[in-house]
Design a protein around this motif. Structure first.
Motif, PDB file in Angstrom:
ATOM      1  N   ASN A 164       0.826  -1.219   0.000  1.00  0.00           N
ATOM      2  CA  ASN A 164       0.000   0.000   0.000  1.00  0.00           C
ATOM      3  C   ASN A 164       0.852   1.257   0.000  1.00  0.00           C
ATOM      4  O   ASN A 164       0.412   2.307   0.472  1.00  0.00           O
ATOM      5  CB  ASN A 164      -0.929  -0.002   1.214  1.00  0.00           C
ATOM      6  CG  ASN A 164      -1.892  -1.163   1.215  1.00  0.00           C
ATOM      7  OD1 ASN A 164      -2.337  -1.604   0.163  1.00  0.00           O
ATOM      8  ND2 ASN A 164      -2.220  -1.681   2.391  1.00  0.00           N
ATOM      9  N   ALA A 165       2.069   1.160  -0.524  1.00  0.00           N
ATOM     10  CA  ALA A 165       2.978   2.312  -0.490  1.00  0.00           C
ATOM     11  C   ALA A 165       2.446   3.495  -1.281  1.00  0.00           C
ATOM     12  O   ALA A 165       2.799   4.639  -0.999  1.00  0.00           O
ATOM     13  CB  ALA A 165       4.353   1.903  -1.028  1.00  0.00           C
ATOM     14  N   GLY A 166       1.589   3.231  -2.272  1.00  0.00           N
ATOM     15  CA  GLY A 166       1.061   4.335  -3.071  1.00  0.00           C
ATOM     16  C   GLY A 166       0.063   5.196  -2.338  1.00  0.00           C
ATOM     17  O   GLY A 166      -0.126   6.367  -2.679  1.00  0.00           O
ATOM     18  N   THR A 167      -0.599   4.643  -1.313  1.00  0.00           N
ATOM     19  CA  THR A 167      -1.636   5.388  -0.591  1.00  0.00           C
ATOM     20  C   THR A 167      -1.284   5.630   0.869  1.00  0.00           C
ATOM     21  O   THR A 167      -1.716   6.620   1.447  1.00  0.00           O
ATOM     22  CB  THR A 167      -2.972   4.633  -0.666  1.00  0.00           C
ATOM     23  OG1 THR A 167      -2.801   3.304  -0.144  1.00  0.00           O
ATOM     24  CG2 THR A 167      -3.454   4.545  -2.109  1.00  0.00           C
ATOM     25  N   GLU A 168      -0.513   4.741   1.470  1.00  0.00           N
ATOM     26  CA  GLU A 168      -0.157   4.867   2.874  1.00  0.00           C
ATOM     27  C   GLU A 168       1.292   5.319   2.999  1.00  0.00           C
ATOM     28  O   GLU A 168       2.211   4.632   2.540  1.00  0.00           O
ATOM     29  CB  GLU A 168      -0.346   3.537   3.608  1.00  0.00           C
ATOM     30  CG  GLU A 168      -1.788   3.164   3.880  1.00  0.00           C
ATOM     31  CD  GLU A 168      -2.387   3.970   5.025  1.00  0.00           C
ATOM     32  OE1 GLU A 168      -1.634   4.692   5.702  1.00  0.00           O
ATOM     33  OE2 GLU A 168      -3.605   3.872   5.232  1.00  0.00           O
ATOM     34  N   ASP A 253       1.686  -5.367  10.598  1.00  0.00           N
ATOM     35  CA  ASP A 253       0.451  -4.603  10.472  1.00  0.00           C
ATOM     36  C   ASP A 253      -0.071  -4.726   9.040  1.00  0.00           C
ATOM     37  O   ASP A 253       0.622  -4.388   8.077  1.00  0.00           O
ATOM     38  CB  ASP A 253       0.704  -3.128  10.814  1.00  0.00           C
ATOM     39  CG  ASP A 253      -0.587  -2.354  11.041  1.00  0.00           C
ATOM     40  OD1 ASP A 253      -1.551  -2.573  10.292  1.00  0.00           O
ATOM     41  OD2 ASP A 253      -0.633  -1.523  11.973  1.00  0.00           O
ATOM     42  N   LYS A 254      -1.309  -5.206   8.882  1.00  0.00           N
ATOM     43  CA  LYS A 254      -1.884  -5.435   7.562  1.00  0.00           C
ATOM     44  C   LYS A 254      -2.071  -4.141   6.771  1.00  0.00           C
ATOM     45  O   LYS A 254      -2.206  -4.171   5.553  1.00  0.00           O
ATOM     46  CB  LYS A 254      -3.232  -6.158   7.685  1.00  0.00           C
ATOM     47  CG  LYS A 254      -3.117  -7.546   8.286  1.00  0.00           C
ATOM     48  CD  LYS A 254      -2.199  -8.440   7.462  1.00  0.00           C
ATOM     49  CE  LYS A 254      -2.118  -9.843   8.049  1.00  0.00           C
ATOM     50  NZ  LYS A 254      -1.179 -10.701   7.285  1.00  0.00           N
ATOM     51  N   ARG A 255      -2.094  -2.999   7.447  1.00  0.00           N
ATOM     52  CA  ARG A 255      -2.247  -1.735   6.729  1.00  0.00           C
ATOM     53  C   ARG A 255      -0.963  -1.334   6.010  1.00  0.00           C
ATOM     54  O   ARG A 255      -1.011  -0.625   4.998  1.00  0.00           O
ATOM     55  CB  ARG A 255      -2.664  -0.624   7.692  1.00  0.00           C
ATOM     56  CG  ARG A 255      -4.018  -0.805   8.338  1.00  0.00           C
ATOM     57  CD  ARG A 255      -4.222   0.264   9.395  1.00  0.00           C
ATOM     58  NE  ARG A 255      -3.215   0.160  10.457  1.00  0.00           N
ATOM     59  CZ  ARG A 255      -3.063   1.059  11.436  1.00  0.00           C
ATOM     60  NH1 ARG A 255      -3.836   2.139  11.460  1.00  0.00           N
ATOM     61  NH2 ARG A 255      -2.137   0.879  12.370  1.00  0.00           N
TER      62      ARG A 255
END
Length: 303
Positions: A164-168, A253-255
């Motif tokens: 999720n590096a593009g959003t988080e 962490d799944k996020r």
């Protein structure tokens, strides 16, 4: 209450403080029974009274509509043709820029190799002029400061961006993360550290320039490998650090799911750092006792 059952749904009873019963209209029910605004009824009545528009007026309006549609079509056609006409030029410019980047990168790599060869030649000539004791001391100092290639057993810490590096933001590896890892390795007893093959010295910054991470002046991309040479218990001490615990939490962490691995390696080889750029120097003057006075040569290497 009215005897009409349909109207019973249009009223509700409220008892004001005076005790009188007041009948109020249910607005929602009234809206469903008469959904059109009064303005539409007035407009329809006015149209019936006025009668149909004269043929000339109708044709005039149609003519304006056709002209407007034609103008819009012409504008869209011209814009499309300009975009298509400029596409080859943009593609050519992009191709030339890519070639220029590749050419300059190759030139930079060649210059780096030449600089390394010249540095090796300087070291060889310098050691020819020194005795064994001075050579040993010099090698120790160069290894400690990072300007000499070193080999030995150690640890490799690998960091990778999460899915999720593009959003988080916390799913991306940042310069601060690399700073945390290197500081924890120094604290765990590391004697030499490199990041993606770039050797660290006491004046080598780890920073960002836009979205890029720089080691000194070198741009690096993931995965990020932090290699360190040090004592046999360095991996255990690093794993017990707060930095390692933080990255384990980010990994689980799944996020975020930031990649984090710690591997012990044998016979690591860390390259020498870029030689510091000499900014100031002072020629040593003989002291009255006959022994040479110490000289200082602060440098801005790595900046």
């Amino acid at each position: 209450m009215s005897g009409d059952p349909d109207r019973e749904l249009l009223q509700q009873v409220s008892t004001p403080p005076s005790g009188q019963r007041v009948w109020q209209t249910d607005m929602l029910t009234d809206l469903f029974q008469d959904p059109l605004d009064g303005g539409y009824t007035d407009a329809a009545r006015a149209r019936r009274e006025r009668g149909p528009l004269p043929p000339a007026t109708r044709w005039t309006r149609r003519g304006f509509t056709v002209i407007a549609c034609v103008l819009i079509g012409v504008l869209l056609t011209v814009a499309y043709q300009q975009v298509i006409a400029r596409a080859p030029a943009r593609a050519t410019t992009r191709t030339e820029l890519i070639k220029d980047i590749q050419r300059r990168t190759a030139e930079t790599d060649k210059l780096d190799q030449n600089a390394e060869n010249l540095q090796d030649e300087v070291n060889r000539l310098r050691e020819q002029a020194l005795d064994d004791t001075a050579i040993g001391r010099l090698r120790e100092l160069e290894a400690a400061t990072g300007v000499r290639k070193v080999t030995g057993d150690g640890v490799v810490v690998t960091l990778t961006d999460g899915p999720n590096a593009g959003t988080e933001r916390l799913a991306r590896v940042l310069d601060y993360d690399l700073q945390q890892v290197t500081n924890a390795l120094w604290a765990a007893g590391a004697e030499a550290i490199s990041v993606n093959g770039r050797r660290l010295t006491s004046v080598t910054p780890i920073r960002t320039a836009g979205s890029a991470i720089l080691i000194g002046n070198a741009h690096i991309i993931g995965p990020y490998e932090v290699a360190a040479i040090g004592p046999s218990n360095m991996a255990d001490r690093f794993n017990d650090s707060a930095a390692a615990e933080n990255f384990r939490n980010l990994r689980d962490d799944k996020r975020f799911e930031v990649g984090f691995e710690v591997d012990e390696k044998d016979d690591l080889e860390l390259p020498a750092a870029v030689m510091p750029r000499l900014q100031f120097a002072r020629v040593p003057q003989p002291s009255p006792s006959g022994s040479p006075a110490p000289s200082t040569s602060p440098s801005g290497g790595g900046k």
